[in-house]
Design a protein around this motif. Sequence first.
Motif, PDB file in Angstrom:
ATOM      1  N   GLY A  32      -6.073  -0.445   2.687  1.00 32.55           N
ATOM      2  CA  GLY A  32      -5.750  -1.433   3.699  1.00 32.55           C
ATOM      3  C   GLY A  32      -5.081  -2.646   3.436  1.00 32.55           C
ATOM      4  O   GLY A  32      -4.680  -3.321   4.431  1.00 32.55           O
ATOM      5  N   GLY A  33      -5.259  -2.938   2.252  1.00 31.34           N
ATOM      6  CA  GLY A  33      -4.408  -4.220   1.808  1.00 31.34           C
ATOM      7  C   GLY A  33      -3.130  -4.015   1.211  1.00 31.34           C
ATOM      8  O   GLY A  33      -2.578  -4.864   0.299  1.00 31.34           O
ATOM      9  N   ASP A  34      -2.267  -2.944   1.498  1.00 30.01           N
ATOM     10  CA  ASP A  34      -1.193  -2.537   0.918  1.00 30.01           C
ATOM     11  C   ASP A  34      -0.224  -3.312   1.595  1.00 30.01           C
ATOM     12  O   ASP A  34       1.257  -2.922   1.242  1.00 30.01           O
ATOM     13  N   GLY A  35      -0.346  -3.912   2.626  1.00 32.62           N
ATOM     14  CA  GLY A  35       0.859  -4.602   3.294  1.00 32.62           C
ATOM     15  C   GLY A  35       1.540  -3.525   4.422  1.00 32.62           C
ATOM     16  O   GLY A  35       2.606  -3.913   4.872  1.00 32.62           O
ATOM     17  N   THR A  36       0.926  -2.485   4.598  1.00 34.15           N
ATOM     18  CA  THR A  36       1.742  -1.580   5.559  1.00 34.15           C
ATOM     19  C   THR A  36       1.316  -1.920   7.003  1.00 34.15           C
ATOM     20  O   THR A  36       2.081  -1.357   7.940  1.00 34.15           O
ATOM     21  N   ILE A  54     -11.037  -0.700  10.911  1.00 33.92           N
ATOM     22  CA  ILE A  54     -11.207  -0.055   9.800  1.00 33.92           C
ATOM     23  C   ILE A  54     -11.326   1.427   9.940  1.00 33.92           C
ATOM     24  O   ILE A  54     -12.235   1.967  10.934  1.00 33.92           O
ATOM     25  N   CYS A  55     -10.229   1.956   9.535  1.00 36.80           N
ATOM     26  CA  CYS A  55     -10.316   3.800  10.057  1.00 36.80           C
ATOM     27  C   CYS A  55     -11.579   4.261   9.450  1.00 36.80           C
ATOM     28  O   CYS A  55     -12.008   3.970   8.392  1.00 36.80           O
ATOM     29  N   THR A  56     -12.096   5.214  10.382  1.00 36.33           N
ATOM     30  CA  THR A  56     -13.381   5.855   9.811  1.00 36.33           C
ATOM     31  C   THR A  56     -12.953   7.239   8.889  1.00 36.33           C
ATOM     32  O   THR A  56     -14.072   7.701   8.255  1.00 36.33           O
ATOM     33  N   HIS A  57     -11.946   7.124   8.695  1.00 30.39           N
ATOM     34  CA  HIS A  57     -11.345   8.259   7.600  1.00 30.39           C
ATOM     35  C   HIS A  57     -11.378   7.830   6.077  1.00 30.39           C
ATOM     36  O   HIS A  57     -12.449   8.290   5.459  1.00 30.39           O
ATOM     37  N   MET A  58     -10.603   6.871   5.878  1.00 32.97           N
ATOM     38  CA  MET A  58     -10.685   6.431   4.354  1.00 32.97           C
ATOM     39  C   MET A  58     -10.597   4.891   4.405  1.00 32.97           C
ATOM     40  O   MET A  58     -10.414   4.386   3.280  1.00 32.97           O
ATOM     41  N   GLY A  59     -10.844   4.142   5.308  1.00 34.14           N
ATOM     42  CA  GLY A  59     -10.802   2.783   5.346  1.00 34.14           C
ATOM     43  C   GLY A  59      -9.616   1.919   5.431  1.00 34.14           C
ATOM     44  O   GLY A  59      -9.679   0.887   5.123  1.00 34.14           O
ATOM     45  N   CYS A  60      -8.714   2.620   5.861  1.00 36.25           N
ATOM     46  CA  CYS A  60      -7.260   1.811   5.937  1.00 36.25           C
ATOM     47  C   CYS A  60      -7.411   1.134   7.273  1.00 36.25           C
ATOM     48  O   CYS A  60      -8.273   1.184   8.180  1.00 36.25           O
TER      49      CYS A  60
END
Length: 154
Positions: free
Chosen positions: A34-38, A99-105
């Motif tokens: 989630g912190g990759d700037g996307t 926060i996505c419930t799949h992988m936290g993105c």
Amino acid sequence: MDSISTDGSVSRRTVLATGGGVALAASTLAACGGGDGTTPSGPSSSQSAMAGAGGGAGRVLAKVSDVPVGGAVSATDAQGKPLIVSQPSAGSVVAFSAICTHMGCTVAPDGKILRCPCHGSTYDPATGTNTGGPAPRPLSKVTVSVKDGNVVEG
């Protein structure tokens, strides 16, 4: 010696055996962190200006007028965690963890839906319900209210 040649270079086999797994793990974590700037996960400049120095209940997340009816905007809570603020109908606001419930993105508004950029999960901005993709659960609800035309925590 198979892994290091006499000139000091490392063999391809050694790189793959020792570093390949580390590189793969690092790229996987970056994609789901989630912190990759996307996606924009922070508040807009107007939200930052409204946030003030205080935290907790009553902190302004957005102006109601900045949240489209039937849509959503990104915001952050007092601890800096990403949120989604939605206005399902005029004057009615709700908020969810982004926060996505799949992988936290970090989920972001995308037209009339909320979308996770990492694996394509989608959510309903009015309810936080997962509507597609691998997400196993809805987004967590966050308590908000309207005060003086602003969406506030608590």
